[in-house]
Design an enzyme around this catalytic site. Sequence first.
Site, PDB file in Angstrom:
ATOM      1  N   LYS A  15       0.812  -1.219   0.000  1.00 30.53           N
ATOM      2  CA  LYS A  15       0.000   0.000   0.000  1.00 30.53           C
ATOM      3  C   LYS A  15       0.849   1.273   0.000  1.00 30.53           C
ATOM      4  CE  LYS A  15      -2.434   0.823   3.770  1.00 30.53           C
ATOM      5  NZ  LYS A  15      -1.903  -0.462   4.242  1.00 30.53           N
ATOM      6  N   THR A  16       1.899   1.288   0.801  1.00 31.62           N
ATOM      7  CA  THR A  16       2.744   2.479   0.878  1.00 31.62           C
ATOM      8  C   THR A  16       3.480   2.724  -0.434  1.00 31.62           C
ATOM      9  OG1 THR A  16       3.025   2.253   3.274  1.00 31.62           O
ATOM     10  CG2 THR A  16       4.689   3.555   2.108  1.00 31.62           C
ATOM     11  N   LYS A  37      -0.854  10.101   6.807  1.00 33.63           N
ATOM     12  CA  LYS A  37      -0.960   8.804   7.487  1.00 33.63           C
ATOM     13  C   LYS A  37      -1.656   9.064   8.822  1.00 33.63           C
ATOM     14  CE  LYS A  37       0.102   4.346   7.911  1.00 33.63           C
ATOM     15  NZ  LYS A  37      -0.232   3.307   6.921  1.00 33.63           N
ATOM     16  N   THR A  41       1.495   2.654  13.045  1.00 36.07           N
ATOM     17  CA  THR A  41       1.742   1.694  14.118  1.00 36.07           C
ATOM     18  C   THR A  41       3.019   0.904  13.843  1.00 36.07           C
ATOM     19  OG1 THR A  41       0.472  -0.099  13.073  1.00 36.07           O
ATOM     20  CG2 THR A  41      -0.746   1.450  14.465  1.00 36.07           C
TER      21      THR A  41
END
Length: 239
Positions: A15-16, A37, A41
């Site tokens: 995704k990033t 963002k 986490t």
Amino acid sequence: MGVVVVSGTGTEIGKTVVTAAVAAVAAAAGRSVAVLKPAQTGVGPAENGDAAEVVRLAGPAVTGAELARYPEPLAPDTAARRSGLPAVGPEQVAEAARKLAASHDLVLVEGAGGLLVRFDAAGHTLADAARLLDAPVLVVAPAGLGTLNSTALTAEALRARGLTGLGVVVGSWPAEPDLASRCNLADLPEVSGLPLLGAVPAGAGALGPEEFRAAAGGWLAAELGGGWSAGEFLARWPA
């Protein structure tokens, strides 16, 4: 598209890197870009998070922003509770995205894991933030076995909430795709009702920033500013 929400069908699926590719293509076209963002986490205070990774790959002209950071690699609600730190609600996400949108042409809001991962004790999710923003959602999916079900469920969740699915990008296309991956190229649009808008090669995040930016347009379809063609890609990888 002033604001686009980027959600995965799960975690650790690229995704990033997909967010970075979209940012890089938009920046190369002369658009001002920010990536938000909401909840990072599993990253320590001195470590770079996903927003910083997008900036590293897409270019220093891209603005990176984080709302909260939690040390344990868990869902944001759980990570916030265990750390004793405040959770992030959808109103905070929407407010931050709107502020960035006031000074940027494109804001990419990258979620944590999947669309319905809990952000707070009230059960709010990235979908709630997307609804407040009235923003389309780009779905990032893995290539292989199991992706049809998770992508179909994500698309169904979008429709049930009245959200617009922008399309699907395969987050990590293998150099030697197996039969399931090749079949999934044609089946993903069918089961999800969303167009296939790109395929980012596995390992793209390990490229040098300049190489990454030069290649990004070849991984994304015209709807995302690139030159990738679903038809040509399917022809290259027949089932």
